[in-house]
Every structure is written in structure tokens, then in C-alpha cells.
Design an enzyme around this catalytic site. Sequence first.
Site, short mmCIF file in Angstrom:
data_model
loop_
_atom_site.label_atom_id
_atom_site.label_comp_id
_atom_site.label_asym_id
_atom_site.label_seq_id
_atom_site.Cartn_x
_atom_site.Cartn_y
_atom_site.Cartn_z
N ASP A 1 0.85 -1.19 0.00
CA ASP A 1 0.00 0.00 0.00
C ASP A 1 0.89 1.24 0.00
O ASP A 1 2.11 1.14 0.11
CB ASP A 1 -0.97 -0.02 1.18
CG ASP A 1 -0.27 0.01 2.53
OD1 ASP A 1 0.95 0.26 2.56
OD2 ASP A 1 -0.93 -0.22 3.54
N ASP B 1 -7.97 -7.35 1.12
CA ASP B 1 -6.95 -7.56 2.14
C ASP B 1 -7.50 -7.11 3.48
O ASP B 1 -8.37 -6.24 3.54
CB ASP B 1 -5.68 -6.76 1.82
CG ASP B 1 -5.80 -5.32 2.31
OD1 ASP B 1 -5.26 -5.02 3.39
OD2 ASP B 1 -6.44 -4.49 1.63
N CYS C 1 -13.93 -28.16 7.90
CA CYS C 1 -12.74 -27.45 7.45
C CYS C 1 -11.58 -28.43 7.25
O CYS C 1 -11.38 -29.34 8.06
CB CYS C 1 -12.35 -26.38 8.47
SG CYS C 1 -10.90 -25.42 8.00
N CYS D 1 -8.29 -27.40 6.94
CA CYS D 1 -7.01 -26.78 7.27
C CYS D 1 -6.22 -27.65 8.25
O CYS D 1 -6.76 -28.55 8.88
CB CYS D 1 -7.20 -25.37 7.84
SG CYS D 1 -7.71 -25.32 9.58
N CYS E 1 -7.70 -27.70 11.87
CA CYS E 1 -8.93 -28.47 12.08
C CYS E 1 -8.74 -29.97 11.86
O CYS E 1 -9.50 -30.77 12.42
CB CYS E 1 -10.03 -27.94 11.16
SG CYS E 1 -10.69 -26.34 11.70
N HIS F 1 -6.10 -21.34 10.52
CA HIS F 1 -7.52 -21.61 10.24
C HIS F 1 -8.22 -20.40 9.64
O HIS F 1 -8.97 -20.54 8.66
CB HIS F 1 -8.24 -22.01 11.53
CG HIS F 1 -9.73 -22.03 11.36
ND1 HIS F 1 -10.41 -23.07 10.75
CD2 HIS F 1 -10.67 -21.09 11.67
CE1 HIS F 1 -11.70 -22.78 10.70
NE2 HIS F 1 -11.88 -21.59 11.25
#
Length: 374
Positions: free
Chosen positions: A99, A271, A309, A311, A314, A340
Site C-alpha cells: 500500500d 486484504d 474445514c 485446514c 482443524c 484456520h
Amino acid sequence: MEDTKTNITPFSFELVAQDGSARAGILHTPHGDIHTPIFMPVGTQATVKALTPAQLQELEVQILLSNTYHLYLRPGPDVVADMGGLHKFMDWPKPILTDSGGFQVFSMGTLRAIDEEGVTFKSHIDGSTHRFTPEFSISIQEKLGADIIMAFDECPDPQDKEYNMRAMERTHRWAERCLKAKTRADQALFGIVQGGIFPDLRRQSAEFLASLDFPGYGIGGLSVGESKADMLATIEVVTALLPENKPRYLMGVGTPYDLVESIYRGVDMFDCVLPTRLARHHAAQTLQGRMNLANAAYIRDEHPIDPLCTCYTCTHFSRAYLRHLVSTKEILGATLLSIHNIHTLLELSQRIRESIINHKYSELRQELLRNLEQ
């Protein structure tokens, strides 16, 4: 994922599919392709808090964001340049967006003073005085070496129309100065649409910046205190006027609800620090709402955060273990919750992308909205 074209220019955007206003695309960059819609985790100071680059790659993160203001103060753009640029410095081989530093500078209130040429401000670290101009912001970002850089803009209170008009006009003049200051062909400079919550100002800003033919466009000045209805209405105004063949980036937004509704209105990129910030405050993001893992209700809960989930967190750990980590203030708790939370937004983005390609996003949106909290 789809095969990408060969012999492409360093920066180009392919619109792969549309379903209503929702879009699926591919943004080609020197450090790889970005499949949109996409969420970008934030590595403010050249690091996504609590996670290693290897963990981010395992999550299949496609692009990271870093912050010009913070990296200017520490370690300084010359240090990053001397160390081979931001990609090498932080060991990240994929695309990076920086940015302009404008949001951080303008959020300082009494610690900064604005004039036509730029902004003078005091460091939040030691109180020392510094000055950003459009040209200096571009110079810093060129030294950092990100793939996508942002024009220096003024981000005012979205409710004050008279001030928004002045700030928007100054943002436009600064956008032209940023274009003139840019020297690196291997970086794409995005303009930023401003204008608060006022449709006439947003139309004026979108039309003016579109005439400058930036390779992409940020939508700034939202998610800063306005109502959700005003935010979504403003997005609709702006996306209707931006070029179809350029990516649209809604800055600073990162809840599942915001992604679902903003993609529906034509946004491609997002973002936000929220996923990792929530993780450091013991909270998990799910498509059914947030969970506070410090809650005593989870002390013997053998289930994962989200049974559906996939991930790492999880598939390996129970809510009971995560509650133990956060209650004992173990750093691993922030790491596992960050994994996660980022996975949740990346998986949501990919699921939406597939539904757009299959022209089924309207149905998926209704399914998601039944459970999502605003």
C-alpha cells in the site's frame, strides 16, 4: 486451476467468467498468476504475524500485502533494497502488493498536517517528523520492489461531503503525480477511488481515474465506520464505472460476509489484518460466525473448530487443545488460529470462484448468507 496463457505481458488481467456482476479472473504478474476473486493476507512489517512463509505456501496463499509506512520507518526502504528487495528479504517467491502508506498517515489525526504537496507526520515509534509526497511514496515502493504498488491518496472521514470533495480532488492530482513518478516497468501501479459514501463523488472519482488507464483500481475509504448498507451501495456505484478488463481491489476488508457481498457486486481482490488479529485475540472465523476459543465451554470439547474445514488446525487439533493454548498464552495458539482463519477466507474465495465459473454464484450466495454474520 485453469491453464494460463503463454507469451503474456508482465501485467495483464484475464476475465475468465462472469455471473451477474461477480467475476472470476487471472491477474498475471512477474512473480506468478493470481486467480481472482482472492483474499490477500497482510504482512504489515514483511511478515504475516505468527506464520512462516512456508506455512503460507502450504495454505496456497497467492499474494501478500506489506505496508509502506511501517517498512519506511523500520528497517527503511534502502535496507530492503540493499537486501535484494522485499521478495528476497522476506523469502516470499509469489506476488506482493504494497500500500502507499496513505491510510496509516491519515489515521494519525493531530500527528499529521496535509498540504497540496503531501503530508508531514510524526512517527508513532519515536515522535520524529517525516514527510510523504506522492513522489516519495512511489520511490519507497520502488525500492521495496512489490509487484503491485498503490497511488498515494487521501483517506478522509467518509461522512463529511465537503471535505471528501476536496480530498478526492487532491487524490486525483496526486494520482497523476504518482503516474509521472513511476519508473519501474516490472511494477503495476493501481489508482485508488475515493469520495466517501457520496454516489456523485464516487462516480466522479471512478470516471476520472478510469481515464488515467491504471492497470488496476483500489476502492479506498470504506470499512472505516460507515454502515454496511452504505459500504455495499458505494461498491455498486464504483464497480459499475471501472473498466471491466482491470482488477478491482476493495482495501481493508476481510470478513466472510464482506467477501460474499462485495464479490457479488464486482470486486476481485481483498486484504485485511482481521484474520490474524482475531487469532491473536483467541477468535476463529467460520462461515457460521466467530468462536472465542478462550470460552470455558470448550475445555473438554473434542471437536475441531469446524468439522468441515480441511485446514491443518482443524484436521489435527481439538477445540479443547486450542482453548488450552490460548488460556496458557502459548504462541502456538495464535499460529494455529491464524492458519484456520486465513484458510477459511482462501477456501471461501476459491469456492466462490468455482461457482462464478459454473454460473451458480447466486445460489451459493443465498446459501452462505443464511449463516453469515454481518
